[in-house]
Motif scaffolding. Structure first.
Motif, PDB file in Angstrom:
ATOM      1  N   GLY A 171       0.765  -1.237   0.000  1.00  0.00           N
ATOM      2  CA  GLY A 171       0.000   0.000   0.000  1.00  0.00           C
ATOM      3  C   GLY A 171       0.797   1.288   0.000  1.00  0.00           C
ATOM      4  N   ASP A 172       2.137   1.220  -0.132  1.00  0.00           N
ATOM      5  CA  ASP A 172       2.924   2.448  -0.141  1.00  0.00           C
ATOM      6  C   ASP A 172       2.915   3.071  -1.534  1.00  0.00           C
ATOM      7  OD1 ASP A 172       4.880   4.344   1.027  1.00  0.00           O
ATOM      8  OD2 ASP A 172       6.208   3.476  -0.487  1.00  0.00           O
ATOM      9  N   PHE A 173       2.569   4.344  -1.624  1.00  0.00           N
ATOM     10  CA  PHE A 173       2.436   4.955  -2.955  1.00  0.00           C
ATOM     11  C   PHE A 173       3.767   5.058  -3.680  1.00  0.00           C
ATOM     12  CE2 PHE A 173       2.832   8.703  -0.133  1.00  0.00           C
ATOM     13  CZ  PHE A 173       3.834   9.428  -0.767  1.00  0.00           C
ATOM     14  N   ARG A 174       4.866   5.206  -2.945  1.00  0.00           N
ATOM     15  CA  ARG A 174       6.182   5.241  -3.589  1.00  0.00           C
ATOM     16  C   ARG A 174       6.491   3.873  -4.201  1.00  0.00           C
ATOM     17  NH1 ARG A 174       6.014   8.192   0.869  1.00  0.00           N
ATOM     18  NH2 ARG A 174       6.961  10.261   0.968  1.00  0.00           N
ATOM     19  N   GLY A 175       6.212   2.840  -3.446  1.00  0.00           N
ATOM     20  CA  GLY A 175       6.425   1.492  -3.951  1.00  0.00           C
ATOM     21  C   GLY A 175       5.545   1.203  -5.147  1.00  0.00           C
ATOM     22  N   GLN A 176       4.316   1.700  -5.116  1.00  0.00           N
ATOM     23  CA  GLN A 176       3.399   1.478  -6.234  1.00  0.00           C
ATOM     24  C   GLN A 176       3.913   2.156  -7.501  1.00  0.00           C
ATOM     25  OE1 GLN A 176      -0.059   2.972  -4.225  1.00  0.00           O
ATOM     26  NE2 GLN A 176      -0.683   0.954  -3.476  1.00  0.00           N
ATOM     27  N   CYS A 177       4.474   3.359  -7.358  1.00  0.00           N
ATOM     28  CA  CYS A 177       5.016   4.057  -8.529  1.00  0.00           C
ATOM     29  C   CYS A 177       6.283   3.386  -9.041  1.00  0.00           C
ATOM     30  CB  CYS A 177       5.295   5.514  -8.187  1.00  0.00           C
ATOM     31  SG  CYS A 177       3.800   6.512  -8.030  1.00  0.00           S
ATOM     32  N   SER A 178       7.154   2.945  -8.146  1.00  0.00           N
ATOM     33  CA  SER A 178       8.373   2.275  -8.588  1.00  0.00           C
ATOM     34  C   SER A 178       8.051   0.940  -9.245  1.00  0.00           C
ATOM     35  CB  SER A 178       9.325   2.072  -7.402  1.00  0.00           C
ATOM     36  OG  SER A 178       9.863   3.305  -6.979  1.00  0.00           O
ATOM     37  N   HIS A 179       7.085   0.218  -8.683  1.00  0.00           N
ATOM     38  CA  HIS A 179       6.661  -1.042  -9.298  1.00  0.00           C
ATOM     39  C   HIS A 179       6.063  -0.767 -10.678  1.00  0.00           C
ATOM     40  CE1 HIS A 179       5.267  -5.100  -9.734  1.00  0.00           C
ATOM     41  NE2 HIS A 179       3.986  -4.797  -9.592  1.00  0.00           N
ATOM     42  N   ALA A 180       5.307   0.299 -10.798  1.00  0.00           N
ATOM     43  CA  ALA A 180       4.736   0.675 -12.089  1.00  0.00           C
ATOM     44  C   ALA A 180       5.832   0.987 -13.095  1.00  0.00           C
ATOM     45  CB  ALA A 180       3.810   1.879 -11.927  1.00  0.00           C
ATOM     46  N   SER A 181       6.891   1.643 -12.627  1.00  0.00           N
ATOM     47  CA  SER A 181       8.010   1.970 -13.513  1.00  0.00           C
ATOM     48  C   SER A 181       8.647   0.702 -14.068  1.00  0.00           C
ATOM     49  CB  SER A 181       9.048   2.800 -12.759  1.00  0.00           C
ATOM     50  OG  SER A 181      10.096   3.194 -13.605  1.00  0.00           O
ATOM     51  N   VAL A 182       8.790  -0.301 -13.208  1.00  0.00           N
ATOM     52  CA  VAL A 182       9.351  -1.583 -13.649  1.00  0.00           C
ATOM     53  C   VAL A 182       8.420  -2.223 -14.684  1.00  0.00           C
ATOM     54  CG1 VAL A 182       9.973  -3.917 -12.914  1.00  0.00           C
ATOM     55  CG2 VAL A 182      10.587  -1.941 -11.487  1.00  0.00           C
ATOM     56  N   LEU A 183       7.119  -2.184 -14.431  1.00  0.00           N
ATOM     57  CA  LEU A 183       6.159  -2.775 -15.364  1.00  0.00           C
ATOM     58  C   LEU A 183       6.210  -2.085 -16.726  1.00  0.00           C
ATOM     59  CD1 LEU A 183       3.130  -3.244 -12.943  1.00  0.00           C
ATOM     60  CD2 LEU A 183       4.559  -5.054 -13.899  1.00  0.00           C
ATOM     61  N   VAL A 184       6.383  -0.767 -16.722  1.00  0.00           N
ATOM     62  CA  VAL A 184       6.490  -0.043 -17.984  1.00  0.00           C
ATOM     63  C   VAL A 184       7.725  -0.504 -18.756  1.00  0.00           C
ATOM     64  CG1 VAL A 184       6.886   2.219 -19.035  1.00  0.00           C
ATOM     65  CG2 VAL A 184       5.186   1.966 -17.217  1.00  0.00           C
ATOM     66  N   GLU A 185       8.837  -0.673 -18.034  1.00  0.00           N
ATOM     67  CA  GLU A 185      10.055  -1.159 -18.681  1.00  0.00           C
ATOM     68  C   GLU A 185       9.834  -2.521 -19.329  1.00  0.00           C
ATOM     69  OE1 GLU A 185      13.269  -1.241 -15.905  1.00  0.00           O
ATOM     70  OE2 GLU A 185      13.111   0.899 -15.411  1.00  0.00           O
ATOM     71  N   GLU A 186       8.953  -3.310 -18.752  1.00  0.00           N
ATOM     72  CA  GLU A 186       8.664  -4.651 -19.278  1.00  0.00           C
ATOM     73  C   GLU A 186       7.547  -4.626 -20.325  1.00  0.00           C
ATOM     74  OE1 GLU A 186       7.755  -6.839 -15.752  1.00  0.00           O
ATOM     75  OE2 GLU A 186       9.856  -7.017 -15.109  1.00  0.00           O
ATOM     76  N   GLY A 187       7.049  -3.442 -20.648  1.00  0.00           N
ATOM     77  CA  GLY A 187       5.989  -3.330 -21.647  1.00  0.00           C
ATOM     78  C   GLY A 187       4.604  -3.628 -21.121  1.00  0.00           C
ATOM     79  N   ARG A 188       4.435  -3.698 -19.804  1.00  0.00           N
ATOM     80  CA  ARG A 188       3.143  -4.030 -19.202  1.00  0.00           C
ATOM     81  C   ARG A 188       2.463  -2.741 -18.733  1.00  0.00           C
ATOM     82  NH1 ARG A 188       5.565  -8.296 -15.044  1.00  0.00           N
ATOM     83  NH2 ARG A 188       3.390  -8.464 -14.312  1.00  0.00           N
TER      84      ARG A 188
END
Length: 260
Positions: A171-188
């Motif tokens: 539930g941490d918003f920083r973690g959610q944004c960093s995880h999203a950044s990783v997903l973008v790098e993977e094309g997801r």
């Protein structure tokens, strides 16, 4: 905590404040902690840091670890008392001895930034790890940054990304944004948008502004569209809230999708 106080935590503070005050005056430390939190945040009552600190100290005498931690927060941010990071460090360390995850995290933050204690990023790495091992979602994010950037440990992107995911799920918003950044790098990208929308619900106004700017420059249309829907509210968040802290002792993850 008495069952009555436990029930009131999830109720409209304006409705429960009179009864909560009675319990606090009767010596219930959990009620004292909650009353202090309402006063520090101005939830259902006029904001009053002086009285908040009074109730945090009352609850701290009962060795309630979160109350001890909140006394530290007041000293760190000058709420009801002058700013004194050295004194804050003492209270955090005391609360950490009772295994308070927030206090462990807050002490790690001081170590990383050199506020109130000598700067020691290696020790901060250990303390962030301790907090993360106790399920502290925000500490998980900072720990991920240590692994991603090779601070005090060899670079290990797989481990870093795993911590970002766990932080996001916690539930941490920083973690959610960093995880999203990783997903973008993977094309997801669609999955990333899901996590970014969750982050937008709890992120601070300052963080939302930075996120909006980062997304607006993305090569991904979905992310640019999301940026257009971000409207950061005016003003800054209250640093004394149990779930808030100062600007990062470790820097933010690279902008989400800025160069994707």
């Amino acid at each position: 905590m008495s069952p009555l106080v436990d029930e009131w935590i999830h109720t409209d503070p304006r409705q429960v404040l009179p009864g909560l005050s009675l319990l606090a005056h009767d010596g219930d430390p959990q009620a004292q902690l909650l009353l202090g939190q309402l006063l520090i945040n101005g939830a259902g009552v006029s904001r009053n840091p002086d009285r908040a600190l009074h109730w945090f100290k009352k609850a701290a005498k009962a060795q309630l670890s979160m109350a001890i931690n909140m006394v530290g927060r007041c000293h760190e941010y000058g709420l009801g008392t002058p700013v004194n990071p050295e004194e804050a460090a003492k209270w955090y360390f005391q609360a950490a001895a009772f295994d308070c995850d927030w206090a462990i995290y807050n002490y790690a933050h001081l170590l990383a930034s050199g506020r109130g204690v000598p700067k020691d990023r290696g020790a901060a790495f250990v303390w962030f790890g301790l907090a993360a091992s106790r399920g502290h979602a925000r500490a998980m994010h900072f720990l991920g940054q240590y692994y991603e950037y090779g601070w005090e440990t060899p670079v290990d992107r797989a481990t870093a990304f795993a911590w970002y995911r766990r932080s996001a799920e916690g539930g941490d918003f920083r973690g959610q944004c960093s995880h999203a950044s990783v997903l973008v790098e993977e094309g997801r990208v669609s999955e990333a948008v899901h996590w970014l929308r969750l982050a937008m619900k709890t992120a601070t106004p300052e963080y939302l502004q930075h996120l909006k700017q980062a997304l607006a420059t993305s090569a991904q249309a979905e992310l640019r569209e999301l940026a257009a829907n971000i409207s950061p509210p005016p003003g800054a968040g209250r640093a004394a809230e149990i779930g808030d802290d100062s600007p990062g002792a470790a820097g933010p993850h690279p902008p989400v999708g800025a160069a994707a």
